[in-house]
Design an enzyme around this catalytic site. Sequence first.
Site, PDB file in Angstrom:
ATOM      1  N   GLU A 180      85.717  96.514  78.015  1.00 44.61           N
ATOM      2  CA  GLU A 180      84.692  95.913  77.171  1.00 44.61           C
ATOM      3  C   GLU A 180      83.323  96.517  77.494  1.00 44.61           C
ATOM      4  OE1 GLU A 180      83.378  91.342  75.916  1.00 44.61           O
ATOM      5  OE2 GLU A 180      84.605  91.702  77.693  1.00 44.61           O
TER       6      GLU A 180
ATOM      7  N   LYS B 263      83.390  91.426  68.336  1.00 47.42           N
ATOM      8  CA  LYS B 263      84.058  90.341  69.043  1.00 47.42           C
ATOM      9  C   LYS B 263      83.892  89.032  68.286  1.00 47.42           C
ATOM     10  CE  LYS B 263      84.465  88.611  73.823  1.00 47.42           C
ATOM     11  NZ  LYS B 263      83.912  88.743  75.191  1.00 47.42           N
TER      12      LYS B 263
ATOM     13  N   CYS C  48      88.743  90.493  75.256  1.00 48.99           N
ATOM     14  CA  CYS C  48      88.564  89.615  76.421  1.00 48.99           C
ATOM     15  C   CYS C  48      88.750  88.133  76.108  1.00 48.99           C
ATOM     16  CB  CYS C  48      87.199  89.879  77.039  1.00 48.99           C
ATOM     17  SG  CYS C  48      87.073  89.286  78.754  1.00 48.99           S
TER      18      CYS C  48
ATOM     19  N   PRO D 202      73.819  89.621 111.474  1.00 49.38           N
ATOM     20  CA  PRO D 202      73.599  88.803 112.670  1.00 49.38           C
ATOM     21  C   PRO D 202      74.936  88.170 113.074  1.00 49.38           C
ATOM     22  CG  PRO D 202      72.009  88.277 110.930  1.00 49.38           C
ATOM     23  CD  PRO D 202      73.102  89.091 110.308  1.00 49.38           C
ATOM     24  N   LEU D 203      75.504  88.639 114.162  1.00 50.87           N
ATOM     25  CA  LEU D 203      76.854  88.234 114.575  1.00 50.87           C
ATOM     26  C   LEU D 203      76.746  87.091 115.583  1.00 50.87           C
ATOM     27  CD1 LEU D 203      79.652  89.332 113.789  1.00 50.87           C
ATOM     28  CD2 LEU D 203      79.589  90.752 115.833  1.00 50.87           C
ATOM     29  N   SER D 204      77.138  85.887 115.136  1.00 48.19           N
ATOM     30  CA  SER D 204      76.911  84.684 115.940  1.00 48.19           C
ATOM     31  C   SER D 204      78.046  84.354 116.895  1.00 48.19           C
ATOM     32  CB  SER D 204      76.694  83.487 115.013  1.00 48.19           C
ATOM     33  OG  SER D 204      77.905  83.160 114.347  1.00 48.19           O
ATOM     34  N   GLY D 205      79.199  84.954 116.704  1.00 40.67           N
ATOM     35  CA  GLY D 205      80.379  84.540 117.464  1.00 40.67           C
ATOM     36  C   GLY D 205      81.177  83.471 116.768  1.00 40.67           C
ATOM     37  N   GLY D 206      80.728  83.062 115.548  1.00 36.96           N
ATOM     38  CA  GLY D 206      81.448  82.084 114.750  1.00 36.96           C
ATOM     39  C   GLY D 206      82.295  82.756 113.687  1.00 36.96           C
ATOM     40  N   ILE D 207      83.070  81.945 112.975  1.00 35.81           N
ATOM     41  CA  ILE D 207      84.064  82.508 112.061  1.00 35.81           C
ATOM     42  C   ILE D 207      83.431  83.102 110.792  1.00 35.81           C
ATOM     43  CG2 ILE D 207      84.553  80.416 110.726  1.00 35.81           C
ATOM     44  CD1 ILE D 207      87.572  81.210 111.089  1.00 35.81           C
TER      45      ILE D 207
END
Length: 706
Positions: free
Chosen positions: A45, A114, A175, A355-360
């Site tokens: 489309e 359409k 669509c 920013p890697l916090s250690g959480g999931i």
Amino acid sequence: MAPLVTVATCALNQWSLDFAGNLRRIKQSIVKAKEAGATLRVGPELEIPGYGCLDHFLENEVYENSWDSVHSILTDPSLHDIIIDVGLPLLHRNCRYNARAIILNGQILCLRPKLYLANDGNFREMRFFTPWNRPRHVEQYYLPPHIQKLQGRRQVPIGDVVLSTIDTTLAAETCEELFTPNSPHINMGLNGVEIFTNSSGSHHSLRKLDERIALISEATRKNGGVYLYSNQLGCDGDRLYYDGCAMIFVNGDIVGQSSQFSLNEVEVVVATIDLEVVRAYRFAPSRGLQAVAAPPYERIELDFSLSHDDIDLPHSCTPRRPPRYHLPEEEIALGPACWLWDYLRRSKSAGYFIPLSGGIDSCATATIVYSMCRLVIAAIKEGNEQVIEDTKRIAAYSEKLPETAEELCNQVLYTCYMGMTNQSSKETRERAQALSDRIGSYHTDVNIADVYNSTRNILTQATGFEPKFKVHGGSTTSNLALQNIQARSRMVIAYYFAQELCEVRKRPGGGSLLVLGSSNVDECLRGYLTKYDCSSADINPIGSISKVDLKRFISWASTNFDMPILKDFIDATPTAELEPITSDHTQSDEVDMQMTYAELSRFGTLRKVNHLGPYGMFLRLLEEWGGEGKLSPREIADKVKKFFHFYQINRHKQTVATPAYHAESYSPDDHRFDLRPFLYPPAFQSWSFEKIDKRVEALEKRGQGK
């Protein structure tokens, strides 16, 4: 006996307003279809300008540029001897239409606008276009002057038409028309149309492919016929990811299916079909009774045959095959990863910062980037020229191409653990470091205590007041304010690092990074995040994914990506780590929120998907959560009222949420998907809450035998 016909449909990675690139990919798909022996090619489309132009469709220049692309297709002899179904916007009698142009041998046969527009959720087609809400109506369209000169005529038919070739009949729907109750293919099929085309701009959301396959299968199982479904692929510049999966169906069965998630820019699916199979399928007298009463279509006669006797072409039918589905966990691994790659290569950025916090949540975000790197390395090994070209520019630290996902990850992913002296635990710091070591990201570890203390002391210097955490005897207000200082400091530091780390590493050519957010859909819905904290970012690959699905994804990735470290994230208690850790207190998300993530997921679905207010939600949950040995009516009422209370007071946070990959049907994305007020009357729920309370009292009296 009917001759065999070979047909093709495609998935294209188009980019809004990239007219040159879009045209190149369209032509490439047509050439590939011809090389495979196809005599009909169907594309996505609005493939000429790109589907997601949004308000650019209000600019006449987009329509003029689209006709320039059509002119290039018409004048290219290499694209002759095949019927081309291509999508573009049209201006007709000062109305804008989302349309298809049907082309053969340099001539426009007709234009098909359409009929029914997508106008809910992520889509606002009626903001730009007018629906051709006149089934089977046909009139004349005046071509642009330069196309008139090329065609040798001023007009072509525009409308809901059927095309009759020497050997078959075909027609187009677009669509949304497949999803409507009275789809065009019903009457088309009753009028003898044997080949249906559907050009789509359908975005990915979890578990959505099942619905598409079910609809097309049902359409052709009842109606008989060949159905060619085409779709856009990739990120075209917005929150949506179009997941391709072009398909060909015959009488309810799949005979061709492209990949759902791919870094390829052009995918073409080809099938050879015996039309006698369709004609034999339509044997029922009841169908015949409806067919003779069906309203007629205007037909355009073509002196062209879809079949031919070239002995070098395939002369056996393409066999049916089972549909290919991905698990939701795989969809999370693949969809956002492909979206991130398109965003990275098209934004010309150097990489991503998390920013890697250690959480999931941040773990899942980093794992998705690692999944992106896996896909890129696989595409390089397959010889994908576009991916190789993009990787050479992005992976600038080495002259040779990265050979492993970890090598690429080290060049494009930067992670940072931002700890606090008294709030951050040893466990979260170690998890962040271990994850970085496994995926290969460029990792830093900083203590933000100085920034936090400096900001906190500004208020004390100005007023003499010293705020304290609740565990130290402070108020609820001070407790929250001190948490927010940390959260917002992380956002400032994230952007600072994202701008400078490439210079620190002396990246050739310089560059800066895009900051990735990592707040999930449930946190946003509940408002359990700080406004303008490190959830504020450039884009967010998990912002529309539930915590429940993220846990399933991490569990899946731990095995399928050989990442046993991920099990530590699954087992860890979700925590923001914004309050001091003491011998008798460790902060917990679900305790703070006063509801579980599983409950939030259900609240979100009932609110958005099922369109239920407080009282309606309470009644539904009475059925689901109530009963002997389960929750009491009062407990259910308390949970529902708490949810709507927090939704009300935190609704303003959703207005500034980071643009997120759309994956979940209950996403609270305020920018387009979930349009609701953000300033509610204090007692907006009181009417419904009173009804809930009265119902609870009545149920309790009944239970007591009163």
